[in-house]
Design an enzyme around this catalytic site. Structure first.
Site, PDB file in Angstrom:
ATOM      1  N   ASP A  97       0.776  -1.238   0.000  1.00  0.00           N
ATOM      2  CA  ASP A  97       0.000   0.000   0.000  1.00  0.00           C
ATOM      3  C   ASP A  97       0.807   1.288   0.000  1.00  0.00           C
ATOM      4  O   ASP A  97       0.327   2.328   0.451  1.00  0.00           O
ATOM      5  CB  ASP A  97      -0.938   0.001   1.219  1.00  0.00           C
ATOM      6  CG  ASP A  97      -0.188  -0.236   2.517  1.00  0.00           C
ATOM      7  OD1 ASP A  97       1.039   0.010   2.541  1.00  0.00           O
ATOM      8  OD2 ASP A  97      -0.813  -0.661   3.499  1.00  0.00           O
ATOM      9  N   GLU A 119      -0.236  -9.081  -0.855  1.00  0.00           N
ATOM     10  CA  GLU A 119      -0.812  -8.488   0.373  1.00  0.00           C
ATOM     11  C   GLU A 119      -2.036  -7.627  -0.003  1.00  0.00           C
ATOM     12  O   GLU A 119      -2.138  -6.443   0.323  1.00  0.00           O
ATOM     13  CB  GLU A 119       0.212  -7.667   1.167  1.00  0.00           C
ATOM     14  CG  GLU A 119      -0.218  -7.404   2.605  1.00  0.00           C
ATOM     15  CD  GLU A 119       0.758  -6.525   3.397  1.00  0.00           C
ATOM     16  OE1 GLU A 119       0.724  -5.296   3.273  1.00  0.00           O
ATOM     17  OE2 GLU A 119       1.568  -7.096   4.141  1.00  0.00           O
ATOM     18  N   GLU A 133      -2.173   5.174   2.810  1.00  0.00           N
ATOM     19  CA  GLU A 133      -2.104   3.754   2.445  1.00  0.00           C
ATOM     20  C   GLU A 133      -3.475   3.146   2.122  1.00  0.00           C
ATOM     21  O   GLU A 133      -3.593   2.287   1.244  1.00  0.00           O
ATOM     22  CB  GLU A 133      -1.419   2.953   3.546  1.00  0.00           C
ATOM     23  CG  GLU A 133       0.080   3.216   3.691  1.00  0.00           C
ATOM     24  CD  GLU A 133       0.414   4.438   4.536  1.00  0.00           C
ATOM     25  OE1 GLU A 133      -0.529   5.114   5.011  1.00  0.00           O
ATOM     26  OE2 GLU A 133       1.604   4.742   4.706  1.00  0.00           O
ATOM     27  N   HIS A 213       6.326   5.520  12.537  1.00  0.00           N
ATOM     28  CA  HIS A 213       6.572   6.393  11.379  1.00  0.00           C
ATOM     29  C   HIS A 213       5.312   6.905  10.691  1.00  0.00           C
ATOM     30  O   HIS A 213       5.391   7.740   9.801  1.00  0.00           O
ATOM     31  CB  HIS A 213       7.402   5.645  10.334  1.00  0.00           C
ATOM     32  CG  HIS A 213       6.658   4.503   9.700  1.00  0.00           C
ATOM     33  ND1 HIS A 213       5.785   4.677   8.654  1.00  0.00           N
ATOM     34  CD2 HIS A 213       6.624   3.191   9.984  1.00  0.00           C
ATOM     35  CE1 HIS A 213       5.266   3.507   8.319  1.00  0.00           C
ATOM     36  NE2 HIS A 213       5.754   2.591   9.118  1.00  0.00           N
ATOM     37  N   ARG A 215       2.317   8.534   8.837  1.00  0.00           N
ATOM     38  CA  ARG A 215       2.071   9.945   8.496  1.00  0.00           C
ATOM     39  C   ARG A 215       0.966  10.570   9.334  1.00  0.00           C
ATOM     40  O   ARG A 215       1.047  11.728   9.719  1.00  0.00           O
ATOM     41  CB  ARG A 215       1.672  10.052   7.021  1.00  0.00           C
ATOM     42  CG  ARG A 215       2.804  10.375   6.106  1.00  0.00           C
ATOM     43  CD  ARG A 215       2.303  10.477   4.675  1.00  0.00           C
ATOM     44  NE  ARG A 215       3.276  11.107   3.813  1.00  0.00           N
ATOM     45  CZ  ARG A 215       4.418  10.567   3.429  1.00  0.00           C
ATOM     46  NH1 ARG A 215       4.764   9.379   3.866  1.00  0.00           N
ATOM     47  NH2 ARG A 215       5.222  11.221   2.613  1.00  0.00           N
ATOM     48  N   HIS A 246      13.075   5.757  12.610  1.00  0.00           N
ATOM     49  CA  HIS A 246      12.854   5.863  11.161  1.00  0.00           C
ATOM     50  C   HIS A 246      13.516   7.137  10.631  1.00  0.00           C
ATOM     51  O   HIS A 246      13.552   8.153  11.326  1.00  0.00           O
ATOM     52  CB  HIS A 246      11.329   5.906  10.931  1.00  0.00           C
ATOM     53  CG  HIS A 246      10.903   5.742   9.507  1.00  0.00           C
ATOM     54  ND1 HIS A 246      11.114   6.704   8.545  1.00  0.00           N
ATOM     55  CD2 HIS A 246      10.262   4.731   8.872  1.00  0.00           C
ATOM     56  CE1 HIS A 246      10.617   6.292   7.388  1.00  0.00           C
ATOM     57  NE2 HIS A 246      10.101   5.085   7.555  1.00  0.00           N
TER      58      HIS A 246
HETATM   59  C1  UD1 Z   1       6.769   5.071   3.504  1.00  0.00           C
HETATM   60  C2  UD1 Z   1       5.371   4.673   3.023  1.00  0.00           C
HETATM   61  C3  UD1 Z   1       4.616   3.949   4.111  1.00  0.00           C
HETATM   62  C4  UD1 Z   1       5.416   2.799   4.684  1.00  0.00           C
HETATM   63  C5  UD1 Z   1       6.781   3.326   5.134  1.00  0.00           C
HETATM   64  C6  UD1 Z   1       7.641   2.195   5.626  1.00  0.00           C
HETATM   65  C7  UD1 Z   1       4.171   6.088   1.435  1.00  0.00           C
HETATM   66  C8  UD1 Z   1       3.380   7.308   1.244  1.00  0.00           C
HETATM   67  N1  UD1 Z   1       4.639   5.871   2.674  1.00  0.00           N
HETATM   68  O1  UD1 Z   1       6.614   6.072   4.513  1.00  0.00           O
HETATM   69  O2  UD1 Z   1       3.394   3.441   3.584  1.00  0.00           O
HETATM   70  O3  UD1 Z   1       4.715   2.258   5.767  1.00  0.00           O
HETATM   71  O4  UD1 Z   1       7.432   3.943   4.027  1.00  0.00           O
HETATM   72  O5  UD1 Z   1       8.741   2.661   6.332  1.00  0.00           O
HETATM   73  O6  UD1 Z   1       4.398   5.355   0.501  1.00  0.00           O
HETATM   74  N2  UD1 Z   1      14.194   8.546   4.379  1.00  0.00           N
HETATM   75  C9  UD1 Z   1      15.567   8.457   4.293  1.00  0.00           C
HETATM   76  N3  UD1 Z   1      16.127   7.239   3.993  1.00  0.00           N
HETATM   77  C10 UD1 Z   1      15.391   6.118   3.796  1.00  0.00           C
HETATM   78  C11 UD1 Z   1      13.994   6.206   3.901  1.00  0.00           C
HETATM   79  C12 UD1 Z   1      13.413   7.436   4.179  1.00  0.00           C
HETATM   80  O7  UD1 Z   1      16.261   9.436   4.480  1.00  0.00           O
HETATM   81  O8  UD1 Z   1      15.967   5.059   3.527  1.00  0.00           O
HETATM   82  C13 UD1 Z   1      13.571   9.873   4.659  1.00  0.00           C
HETATM   83  C14 UD1 Z   1      13.668  10.807   3.440  1.00  0.00           C
HETATM   84  O9  UD1 Z   1      13.840  12.123   3.897  1.00  0.00           O
HETATM   85  C15 UD1 Z   1      12.301  10.654   2.791  1.00  0.00           C
HETATM   86  C16 UD1 Z   1      11.436  10.533   4.028  1.00  0.00           C
HETATM   87  O10 UD1 Z   1      12.181   9.711   4.920  1.00  0.00           O
HETATM   88  O11 UD1 Z   1      11.947  11.746   1.969  1.00  0.00           O
HETATM   89  C17 UD1 Z   1      10.056   9.984   3.806  1.00  0.00           C
HETATM   90  O12 UD1 Z   1      10.065   8.771   3.067  1.00  0.00           O
HETATM   91  P1  UD1 Z   1       8.679   8.258   2.395  1.00  0.00           P
HETATM   92  O13 UD1 Z   1       8.925   6.950   1.743  1.00  0.00           O
HETATM   93  O14 UD1 Z   1       8.081   9.337   1.559  1.00  0.00           O
HETATM   94  O15 UD1 Z   1       7.723   8.106   3.635  1.00  0.00           O
HETATM   95  P2  UD1 Z   1       7.762   7.097   4.858  1.00  0.00           P
HETATM   96  O16 UD1 Z   1       7.271   7.857   6.042  1.00  0.00           O
HETATM   97  O17 UD1 Z   1       9.076   6.434   4.913  1.00  0.00           O
HETATM   98  N1  UDP Z   2      12.389  -3.240  10.516  1.00  0.00           N
HETATM   99  C1  UDP Z   2      13.761  -3.307  10.309  1.00  0.00           C
HETATM  100  N2  UDP Z   2      14.557  -2.461  11.026  1.00  0.00           N
HETATM  101  C2  UDP Z   2      14.076  -1.560  11.919  1.00  0.00           C
HETATM  102  C3  UDP Z   2      12.661  -1.491  12.101  1.00  0.00           C
HETATM  103  C4  UDP Z   2      11.857  -2.341  11.377  1.00  0.00           C
HETATM  104  O1  UDP Z   2      14.244  -4.116   9.520  1.00  0.00           O
HETATM  105  O2  UDP Z   2      14.866  -0.826  12.536  1.00  0.00           O
HETATM  106  C5  UDP Z   2      11.527  -4.141   9.719  1.00  0.00           C
HETATM  107  C6  UDP Z   2      10.484  -4.923  10.481  1.00  0.00           C
HETATM  108  O3  UDP Z   2      10.981  -6.178  10.876  1.00  0.00           O
HETATM  109  C7  UDP Z   2       9.338  -5.046   9.473  1.00  0.00           C
HETATM  110  C8  UDP Z   2       9.495  -3.813   8.602  1.00  0.00           C
HETATM  111  O4  UDP Z   2      10.783  -3.299   8.842  1.00  0.00           O
HETATM  112  O5  UDP Z   2       9.488  -6.180   8.637  1.00  0.00           O
HETATM  113  C9  UDP Z   2       8.442  -2.783   8.918  1.00  0.00           C
HETATM  114  O6  UDP Z   2       8.734  -1.588   8.266  1.00  0.00           O
HETATM  115  P1  UDP Z   2       8.022  -0.215   8.615  1.00  0.00           P
HETATM  116  O7  UDP Z   2       7.568  -0.231  10.019  1.00  0.00           O
HETATM  117  O8  UDP Z   2       8.968   0.873   8.200  1.00  0.00           O
HETATM  118  O9  UDP Z   2       6.808  -0.177   7.595  1.00  0.00           O
HETATM  119  P2  UDP Z   2       5.301  -0.748   7.627  1.00  0.00           P
HETATM  120  O10 UDP Z   2       5.372  -2.209   7.881  1.00  0.00           O
HETATM  121  O11 UDP Z   2       4.559   0.012   8.680  1.00  0.00           O
HETATM  122  O12 UDP Z   2       4.789  -0.415   6.271  1.00  0.00           O
END
Ligand code: UD1
Ligand code: UDP
Length: 373
Positions: A97, A119, A133, A213, A215, A246
């Site tokens: 999602d 999923e 999502e 994390h 939103r 995160h």
């Molecule tokens: C995203 C997904 C969310 C998912 C989550 C898992 C969307 C809208 N959101 O949220 O559904 O549950 O990932 O973690 O698709 N960033 C880094 N390095 C990384 C990852 C993120 O620096 O490796 C920072 C960056 O500044 C980036 C920001 O996090 O712009 C947001 O990342 P984004 O993927 O847009 O949103 P998440 O909150 O991570």
């Molecule tokens: N996870 C990880 N390292 C961390 C925190 C989480 O590898 O420091 C893994 C966790 O085991 C799970 C996944 O990341 O499989 C969950 O990711 P996240 O919570 O970012 O996203 P969501 O599942 O809410 O989309």
């Protein structure tokens, strides 16, 4: 003739949950399987690619610091056009999602490929929670040709929405495939992160593991969450709260501002998957707003407090191993302290429970797609 499969993902959780499927498709030589990452996440995605030894065939490298949904969505759709035109897949697999999921399913549909949604069918029926999502997966669910639902509940949701049942398969969640594979490895591999955790954490203390994390929790929600963690840390003796934070700046700032100087709270960088699984196995309680962690922790017999008002994963709530606590400071504190103090209640909640699969979801998905050919 061999069929072409393109597996697309972009964030950490998609990568973890798609890794077993990549492996399963690549084992089957009747498919020509390629992997495309949007790299909606960068560092957190690369940690997973390294552990599962996945080398993407295409990498759109899209992540920008502080990215927004408009630019990201547009970049995913336009970025995928040359990939789809180059490889011309018969099937495109997307997961869950995220914005990568939604954008990739639209692009795959434009290309004429059959869209396979892994999923599928999770719903809260509240379009603001989880945001965005709920709408991402609903859009993908109506674009997809084939739907791989982890549970009966998700199958029922899709049927209610008019999806033909012959195109839906209940598979279990691939998160359990990944978890089973990793749990058996983490106690034997030489992992520098696990070694560091062993050196730096005090395992005579009671450990609470935290992630967050979402939103819809940004802003006041995270302030409430941090205040709750601070209070929990100050209320229980001999406690250690470990929080791999995160990388989203909207999460990093409040968490480090409010909790950065608390003695019994350890803020660390996101852990690679094996170290996270290892730590989840060692902790007493998990407090999270994560989707994936909500599925993994009950399978390891760990009680979970979920910092959300709604969940698309009702199975563990019904089984009593997960409690929804929202982002209300008092509720988080009361539930956490209640569990830490009441051994009987803790024992009841920590019963091993695994409603999300048997570790064979990827095998079922590949078999289903093979039978279509
Ligand atoms: C995203 C997904 C969310 C998912 C989550 C898992 C969307 C809208 N959101 O949220 O559904 O549950 O990932 O973690 O698709 N960033 C880094 N390095 C990384 C990852 C993120 O620096 O490796 C920072 C960056 O500044 C980036 C920001 O996090 O712009 C947001 O990342 P984004 O993927 O847009 O949103 P998440 O909150 O991570
Ligand atoms: N996870 C990880 N390292 C961390 C925190 C989480 O590898 O420091 C893994 C966790 O085991 C799970 C996944 O990341 O499989 C969950 O990711 P996240 O919570 O970012 O996203 P969501 O599942 O809410 O989309």
């Amino acid at each position: 003739m061999e069929k072409k499969v393109l597996i697309i993902f972009g964030t950490r959780p998609e990568a973890i949950k798609m890794a077993p499927l990549v492996k399963e498709f690549k084992k089957d030589k009747s498919f020509n399987t390629k992997v495309c990452v949007t790299a909606q996440h960068r560092e957190m995605l690369d940690q997973v690619l390294d552990f599962f030894e996945i080398k993407p065939d295409y990498d759109l490298n899209l992540m920008k610091p502080g990215q927004n949904l408009y630019g990201l969505t547009a970049a995913i759709i336009t970025g995928l056009q040359p990939v789809l035109e180059d490889f011309q897949p018969d099937f495109v697999c997307v997961h869950g999602d995220t914005t990568t999921t939604m954008g990739s399913s639209i692009a795959a549909f434009y290309s004429g490929a059959k869209v396979c949604h892994i999923e599928a069918g999770l719903r809260t029926y509240n379009k603001k929670s989880p945001f965005p999502e709920e709408i991402n997966r609903t859009i993908t669910g109506h674009i997809a040709d084939y739907h791989f639902a982890p549970t009966q509940t998700s199958f029922d949701n899709l049927e209610k929405e008019g999806i033909a049942s012959k195109n839906i398969l209940i598979t279990g969640n691939t998160v359990i495939d990944a978890l089973f594979e990793s749990v058996s490895k983490v106690d034997t591999i030489e992992d520098p992160e696990i070694k560091k955790l062993k050196e730096e954490l005090d395992f005579t203390k009671r450990i609470i593991l935290v992630t967050g994390h979402r939103r819809e929790n940004h802003g006041q929600g995270f302030i409430n969450i941090c205040n709750a963690l601070k209070e929990i840390g100050e209320s229980v003796e001999n406690i250690q709260i470990i929080y791999p934070v995160h990388l989203n700046p909207k999460v990093q700032k409040p968490v480090y501002d409010i909790l950065g100087k608390q003695d019994n709270i350890k803020l660390i960088a996101p852990l690679a998957y094996p170290a996270f699984v290892w730590l989840m196995n060692k902790c007493e309680l998990v407090i999270t707003d994560s989707g994936g962690v909500q599925e993994e922790a009950p399978s390891l017999g760990k009680p979970v407090l979920v910092m959300r008002d709604t969940t698309e994963r009702p199975e563990a709530v019904d089984a009593g191993t997960v409690i929804l606590v929202g982002t209300n400071t008092k509720k988080i504190v009361d539930e956490a302290l209640g569990l830490m103090k009441d051994k009987k209640r803790y024992k009841l909640m920590s019963k091993l429970h695994n409603p999300y699969g048997d570790g064979k979801a990827s095998i079922r998905i590949v078999k289903f797609i093979k039978n279509l050919v």
